[in-house]
Design a protein around this motif. Structure first.
Motif, PDB file in Angstrom:
ATOM      1  N   VAL A 133      13.834   8.105  30.315  1.00  0.00           N
ATOM      2  CA  VAL A 133      12.885   7.479  29.394  1.00  0.00           C
ATOM      3  C   VAL A 133      13.625   6.338  28.704  1.00  0.00           C
ATOM      4  O   VAL A 133      14.635   6.558  28.024  1.00  0.00           O
ATOM      5  CB  VAL A 133      12.362   8.487  28.357  1.00  0.00           C
ATOM      6  N   THR A 134      13.143   5.114  28.883  1.00  0.00           N
ATOM      7  CA  THR A 134      13.796   3.939  28.323  1.00  0.00           C
ATOM      8  C   THR A 134      12.946   3.362  27.210  1.00  0.00           C
ATOM      9  O   THR A 134      11.754   3.077  27.399  1.00  0.00           O
ATOM     10  CB  THR A 134      14.028   2.872  29.398  1.00  0.00           C
ATOM     11  N   VAL A 135      13.554   3.205  26.055  1.00  0.00           N
ATOM     12  CA  VAL A 135      12.883   2.641  24.884  1.00  0.00           C
ATOM     13  C   VAL A 135      13.772   1.530  24.337  1.00  0.00           C
ATOM     14  O   VAL A 135      14.767   1.810  23.672  1.00  0.00           O
ATOM     15  CB  VAL A 135      12.638   3.715  23.811  1.00  0.00           C
ATOM     16  N   GLY A 136      13.450   0.272  24.654  1.00  0.00           N
ATOM     17  CA  GLY A 136      14.308  -0.827  24.248  1.00  0.00           C
ATOM     18  C   GLY A 136      15.721  -0.615  24.777  1.00  0.00           C
ATOM     19  O   GLY A 136      15.920  -0.396  25.971  1.00  0.00           O
ATOM     20  N   PRO A 137      16.738  -0.636  23.903  1.00  0.00           N
ATOM     21  CA  PRO A 137      18.120  -0.458  24.342  1.00  0.00           C
ATOM     22  C   PRO A 137      18.508   1.006  24.550  1.00  0.00           C
ATOM     23  O   PRO A 137      19.622   1.291  24.977  1.00  0.00           O
ATOM     24  CB  PRO A 137      18.926  -1.056  23.182  1.00  0.00           C
ATOM     25  N   THR A 146      21.647  13.214  28.985  1.00  0.00           N
ATOM     26  CA  THR A 146      22.568  12.249  28.383  1.00  0.00           C
ATOM     27  C   THR A 146      21.765  11.127  27.738  1.00  0.00           C
ATOM     28  O   THR A 146      20.616  10.861  28.123  1.00  0.00           O
ATOM     29  CB  THR A 146      23.531  11.661  29.426  1.00  0.00           C
ATOM     30  N   VAL A 147      22.383  10.473  26.761  1.00  0.00           N
ATOM     31  CA  VAL A 147      21.726   9.401  26.018  1.00  0.00           C
ATOM     32  C   VAL A 147      22.644   8.181  25.999  1.00  0.00           C
ATOM     33  O   VAL A 147      23.850   8.304  25.741  1.00  0.00           O
ATOM     34  CB  VAL A 147      21.411   9.844  24.572  1.00  0.00           C
ATOM     35  N   SER A 148      22.071   7.014  26.272  1.00  0.00           N
ATOM     36  CA  SER A 148      22.839   5.775  26.258  1.00  0.00           C
ATOM     37  C   SER A 148      22.153   4.761  25.359  1.00  0.00           C
ATOM     38  O   SER A 148      20.919   4.714  25.281  1.00  0.00           O
ATOM     39  CB  SER A 148      22.967   5.192  27.672  1.00  0.00           C
ATOM     40  N   LEU A 149      22.968   3.955  24.710  1.00  0.00           N
ATOM     41  CA  LEU A 149      22.472   2.871  23.868  1.00  0.00           C
ATOM     42  C   LEU A 149      23.192   1.594  24.290  1.00  0.00           C
ATOM     43  O   LEU A 149      24.422   1.544  24.285  1.00  0.00           O
ATOM     44  CB  LEU A 149      22.733   3.173  22.393  1.00  0.00           C
ATOM     45  N   ASN A 150      22.415   0.586  24.696  1.00  0.00           N
ATOM     46  CA  ASN A 150      23.005  -0.652  25.224  1.00  0.00           C
ATOM     47  C   ASN A 150      23.999  -0.354  26.347  1.00  0.00           C
ATOM     48  O   ASN A 150      25.097  -0.906  26.404  1.00  0.00           O
ATOM     49  CB  ASN A 150      23.681  -1.444  24.104  1.00  0.00           C
ATOM     50  N   LEU A 167      10.782  13.903  21.351  1.00  0.00           N
ATOM     51  CA  LEU A 167      10.107  12.620  21.176  1.00  0.00           C
ATOM     52  C   LEU A 167      10.042  11.836  22.491  1.00  0.00           C
ATOM     53  O   LEU A 167       9.038  11.171  22.769  1.00  0.00           O
ATOM     54  CB  LEU A 167      10.835  11.802  20.104  1.00  0.00           C
ATOM     55  N   ALA A 168      11.099  11.922  23.297  1.00  0.00           N
ATOM     56  CA  ALA A 168      11.107  11.222  24.585  1.00  0.00           C
ATOM     57  C   ALA A 168      10.059  11.791  25.537  1.00  0.00           C
ATOM     58  O   ALA A 168       9.453  11.057  26.330  1.00  0.00           O
ATOM     59  CB  ALA A 168      12.497  11.295  25.221  1.00  0.00           C
ATOM     60  N   MET A 169       9.838  13.105  25.458  1.00  0.00           N
ATOM     61  CA  MET A 169       8.824  13.733  26.300  1.00  0.00           C
ATOM     62  C   MET A 169       7.413  13.290  25.906  1.00  0.00           C
ATOM     63  O   MET A 169       6.475  13.430  26.683  1.00  0.00           O
ATOM     64  CB  MET A 169       8.936  15.252  26.209  1.00  0.00           C
ATOM     65  N   HIS A 170       7.281  12.764  24.688  1.00  0.00           N
ATOM     66  CA  HIS A 170       5.982  12.293  24.195  1.00  0.00           C
ATOM     67  C   HIS A 170       6.081  10.823  23.786  1.00  0.00           C
ATOM     68  O   HIS A 170       5.471  10.408  22.810  1.00  0.00           O
ATOM     69  CB  HIS A 170       5.530  13.141  23.006  1.00  0.00           C
ATOM     70  N   VAL A 171       6.857  10.046  24.519  1.00  0.00           N
ATOM     71  CA  VAL A 171       7.141   8.666  24.125  1.00  0.00           C
ATOM     72  C   VAL A 171       5.844   7.899  23.867  1.00  0.00           C
ATOM     73  O   VAL A 171       4.888   7.964  24.634  1.00  0.00           O
ATOM     74  CB  VAL A 171       8.003   7.958  25.200  1.00  0.00           C
ATOM     75  N   GLY A 172       5.824   7.216  22.718  1.00  0.00           N
ATOM     76  CA  GLY A 172       4.645   6.460  22.332  1.00  0.00           C
ATOM     77  C   GLY A 172       3.607   7.264  21.585  1.00  0.00           C
ATOM     78  O   GLY A 172       2.656   6.706  21.041  1.00  0.00           O
ATOM     79  N   GLY A 222       3.221  10.955   6.528  1.00  0.00           N
ATOM     80  CA  GLY A 222       2.414  12.132   6.290  1.00  0.00           C
ATOM     81  C   GLY A 222       2.028  12.899   7.533  1.00  0.00           C
ATOM     82  O   GLY A 222       1.365  13.936   7.450  1.00  0.00           O
ATOM     83  N   VAL A 223       2.428  12.403   8.706  1.00  0.00           N
ATOM     84  CA  VAL A 223       2.016  13.051   9.962  1.00  0.00           C
ATOM     85  C   VAL A 223       3.213  13.537  10.767  1.00  0.00           C
ATOM     86  O   VAL A 223       3.345  14.725  11.066  1.00  0.00           O
ATOM     87  CB  VAL A 223       1.167  12.090  10.827  1.00  0.00           C
ATOM     88  N   GLY A 224       4.097  12.604  11.136  1.00  0.00           N
ATOM     89  CA  GLY A 224       5.225  12.993  11.981  1.00  0.00           C
ATOM     90  C   GLY A 224       6.023  11.781  12.414  1.00  0.00           C
ATOM     91  O   GLY A 224       6.133  10.795  11.680  1.00  0.00           O
ATOM     92  N   TYR A 225       6.564  11.851  13.643  1.00  0.00           N
ATOM     93  CA  TYR A 225       7.410  10.780  14.161  1.00  0.00           C
ATOM     94  C   TYR A 225       7.049  10.494  15.611  1.00  0.00           C
ATOM     95  O   TYR A 225       6.478  11.345  16.302  1.00  0.00           O
ATOM     96  CB  TYR A 225       8.896  11.172  14.084  1.00  0.00           C
ATOM     97  N   ARG A 226       7.389   9.285  16.051  1.00  0.00           N
ATOM     98  CA  ARG A 226       7.210   8.958  17.460  1.00  0.00           C
ATOM     99  C   ARG A 226       8.362   8.064  17.918  1.00  0.00           C
ATOM    100  O   ARG A 226       8.986   7.370  17.118  1.00  0.00           O
ATOM    101  CB  ARG A 226       5.875   8.268  17.706  1.00  0.00           C
ATOM    102  N   LEU A 227       8.617   8.099  19.193  1.00  0.00           N
ATOM    103  CA  LEU A 227       9.606   7.223  19.808  1.00  0.00           C
ATOM    104  C   LEU A 227       8.843   6.055  20.409  1.00  0.00           C
ATOM    105  O   LEU A 227       7.992   6.235  21.282  1.00  0.00           O
ATOM    106  CB  LEU A 227      10.380   7.980  20.894  1.00  0.00           C
ATOM    107  N   GLU A 228       9.139   4.857  19.933  1.00  0.00           N
ATOM    108  CA  GLU A 228       8.337   3.697  20.294  1.00  0.00           C
ATOM    109  C   GLU A 228       9.222   2.520  20.667  1.00  0.00           C
ATOM    110  O   GLU A 228      10.274   2.319  20.064  1.00  0.00           O
ATOM    111  CB  GLU A 228       7.447   3.320  19.101  1.00  0.00           C
TER     112      GLU A 228
END
Length: 237
Positions: A133-137, A146-150, A167-172, A222-228
């Protein structure tokens, strides 16, 4: 397909059944962890990231179908459901809810192992087709965890990775505070949103260019978080 590295989680409240299953899986090269109820099973799944879950429906604290629903909120690990019921409508409902297979008790170990191998083949084939799952960098490899940044690997704690994985499993999409608390913590910690806010801040320190102006891990107030991957600041919480 079975390899010694494949970890199976057994969630069943009957010690005799767990001993029977453990013996059968270990003989065939699996590593095994156990839980006697739903709460314990979800906790073990969170910290151990099993490759396969064997889930009994008749658990003392929570019906197996609800445990499956909570697990599916953040994980696509193969799940084989065990039940004394052979009702076709029940089977269909569970399969539609995310179970990979349904085995009626009593059953033979050879049958369960064959179904387990089939579920793992489907899972690993799917993971290799689209494991990242790729989100920007930011890149989250769901197969290798594993997780990579840039393009540089970063190290996360177990809870930080679990939060990011969900969050990655529910990206967006938004994942609610309540769901994250239930899936990451146990006991009284589940009711304390401050634990989640602290964890989000720690994760932002590792994945955001500016943690005070997050562009990846977004707050829905007031709701939650998302990966965007929209590159615009959000409200900090």
């Amino acid at each position: 397909m079975t390899k010694p590295s494949n970890l199976v989680l057994l969630i069943d409240d009957e010690p005799k059944i767990r001993r029977f299953l453990r013996a059968g899986f270990e003989i065939h090269g699996f590593s095994v962890v156990e839980a006697e109820n739903a709460a314990g099973g979800l906790k073990v799944a969170t910290f151990n990231s099993p490759d396969l879950v064997i889930l009994d429906l008749g658990l003392p604290d929570l019906h197996g179908s609800e445990a499956l629903e909570r697990l599916r909120a953040w994980s696509n690990v193969p799940v084989i459901v065990l039940s004394v019921e052979s009702n076709e409508d029940e089977k269909v409902r569970l399969l539609q809810s995310g179970a990979d297979d349904y085995v009626v008790k009593p059953f033979g170990m050879a049958e369960l192992l064959a179904r387990s191998d089939a579920a793992l083949r489907r899972y690993f084939k799917s993971a290799t087709e689209n494991p990242v799952v790729t989100v920007g960098p930011l890149a989250v490899d769901l197969a290798s965890r594993t997780v990579s940044l840039n393009n540089s690997r970063i190290k996360l704690t177990r809870k930080e990775y679990r939060l990011l994985h969900i969050l990655a499993m529910h990206v967006g999409l938004v994942v609610t505070h309540d769901q994250l608390l239930k899936d990451i913590w146990t006991g009284n910690q589940r009711d304390n949103i401050q634990y989640l806010r602290i964890l989000v801040r720690k994760l932002r320190q590792k994945i955001e260019a500016d943690p005070n102006q997050p562009r990846l891990l977004i707050t829905e107030s007031g709701v939650g978080y998302r990966l965007e991957n929209r590159l615009e600041p959000s409200v900090v919480d």
